[in-house]
Design a protein around this motif. Structure first.
Motif, PDB file in Angstrom:
ATOM      1  N   LYS A   1       0.845  -1.201   0.000  1.00  0.00           N
ATOM      2  CA  LYS A   1       0.000   0.000   0.000  1.00  0.00           C
ATOM      3  C   LYS A   1       0.879   1.250   0.000  1.00  0.00           C
ATOM      4  O   LYS A   1       0.645   2.186  -0.763  1.00  0.00           O
ATOM      5  N   SER A   2       1.906   1.261   0.841  1.00  0.00           N
ATOM      6  CA  SER A   2       2.789   2.417   0.934  1.00  0.00           C
ATOM      7  C   SER A   2       3.512   2.671  -0.393  1.00  0.00           C
ATOM      8  O   SER A   2       3.529   3.797  -0.897  1.00  0.00           O
TER       9      SER A   2
ATOM     10  N   GLN B   1       0.441   2.204  -3.831  1.00  0.00           N
ATOM     11  CA  GLN B   1      -0.715   3.093  -3.826  1.00  0.00           C
ATOM     12  C   GLN B   1      -0.333   4.513  -3.437  1.00  0.00           C
ATOM     13  O   GLN B   1      -0.695   5.473  -4.125  1.00  0.00           O
ATOM     14  N   GLU B   2       0.404   4.670  -2.337  1.00  0.00           N
ATOM     15  CA  GLU B   2       0.722   6.011  -1.858  1.00  0.00           C
ATOM     16  C   GLU B   2       1.831   6.673  -2.667  1.00  0.00           C
ATOM     17  O   GLU B   2       1.717   7.829  -3.053  1.00  0.00           O
ATOM     18  N   GLU B   3       2.930   5.938  -2.938  1.00  0.00           N
ATOM     19  CA  GLU B   3       4.041   6.540  -3.686  1.00  0.00           C
ATOM     20  C   GLU B   3       3.755   6.638  -5.175  1.00  0.00           C
ATOM     21  O   GLU B   3       4.044   7.649  -5.798  1.00  0.00           O
ATOM     22  N   GLN B   4       3.206   5.536  -5.751  1.00  0.00           N
ATOM     23  CA  GLN B   4       3.076   5.470  -7.201  1.00  0.00           C
ATOM     24  C   GLN B   4       1.655   5.719  -7.708  1.00  0.00           C
ATOM     25  O   GLN B   4       1.435   5.776  -8.905  1.00  0.00           O
ATOM     26  N   GLY B   5       0.700   5.859  -6.807  1.00  0.00           N
ATOM     27  CA  GLY B   5      -0.665   6.184  -7.207  1.00  0.00           C
ATOM     28  C   GLY B   5      -1.446   5.051  -7.845  1.00  0.00           C
ATOM     29  O   GLY B   5      -2.412   5.283  -8.571  1.00  0.00           O
TER      30      GLY B   5
ATOM     31  N   ASP C   1      -4.046   2.025  -8.313  1.00  0.00           N
ATOM     32  CA  ASP C   1      -5.369   1.655  -7.824  1.00  0.00           C
ATOM     33  C   ASP C   1      -5.240   0.387  -6.970  1.00  0.00           C
ATOM     34  O   ASP C   1      -4.651  -0.591  -7.410  1.00  0.00           O
ATOM     35  N   PRO C   2      -5.796   0.382  -5.749  1.00  0.00           N
ATOM     36  CA  PRO C   2      -5.696  -0.798  -4.879  1.00  0.00           C
ATOM     37  C   PRO C   2      -6.211  -2.086  -5.532  1.00  0.00           C
ATOM     38  O   PRO C   2      -5.664  -3.159  -5.298  1.00  0.00           O
TER      39      PRO C   2
ATOM     40  N   ASP D   1      -3.437  -3.654  -7.570  1.00  0.00           N
ATOM     41  CA  ASP D   1      -2.398  -4.275  -6.745  1.00  0.00           C
ATOM     42  C   ASP D   1      -2.922  -5.569  -6.120  1.00  0.00           C
ATOM     43  O   ASP D   1      -2.329  -6.631  -6.281  1.00  0.00           O
TER      44      ASP D   1
END
Length: 146
Positions: free
Chosen positions: A23-24, A27-31, A33-34, A37
């Motif tokens: 997630k870090s 999702q958060e760094e690279q944007g 979609d969950p 992933d």
């Protein structure tokens, strides 16, 4: 001295740590979609986890495509773990696990910016650069010594 350990993860005890790392990074760094992933393939894949001085900092999964090919996916290392060769160690452990199952070939979809790491490990680039989840990737393949 930094103590790095990479091993096959215990799905039930460590999947929440794997989720947090992915997630870090994705999702958060690279944007990412969950849903891209966490695609429903984790339960049937072999998960690896890396720790640095006892703290979980990296992960990858191995998905067996057939009896001749495995795919290493979702390689992620938290910023706190970068610069210690953890990504390389995760890849080496993944290939060791794959080889132990007598699978002769590994394929990856490497993010283009990190393909040099995979080339150092003997992966060969094939085909054109393509976009996956909005990120430039290249297919790379390696034959394992049996």
């Amino acid at each position: 001295m930094k103590d790095v350990i990479v091993r096959v993860a215990d799905w039930y005890q460590e999947f929440s740590a794997i989720q947090a790392i992915r997630k870090s990074v994705f999702q958060e760094e690279q944007g990412l979609d969950p849903d891209l992933d966490f695609d429903g393939q984790d339960e049937t894949s072999q998960q690896l986890i890396a720790s640095l001085n006892g703290e979980y900092v990296g992960t990858a999964r191995v998905r067996y495509l057939d009896d001749k090919t495995a795919k290493i996916e979702r390689l992620a290392v938290l910023p706190v773990g970068r610069g210690y060769g953890i990504g390389k160690k995760i890849m080496e452990k993944a290939m060791e696990v794959i080889a132990s199952k007598n699978i002769p070939e590994v394929v990856i979809h490497a993010q283009e910016y990190i393909k040099g790491l995979h080339q150092q490990l003997g992966f060969q680039e094939e085909g054109e650069v393509f976009e996956e989840a909005g990120i430039r990737h290249v297919t790379m393949r390696k034959k394992l010594n049996q």
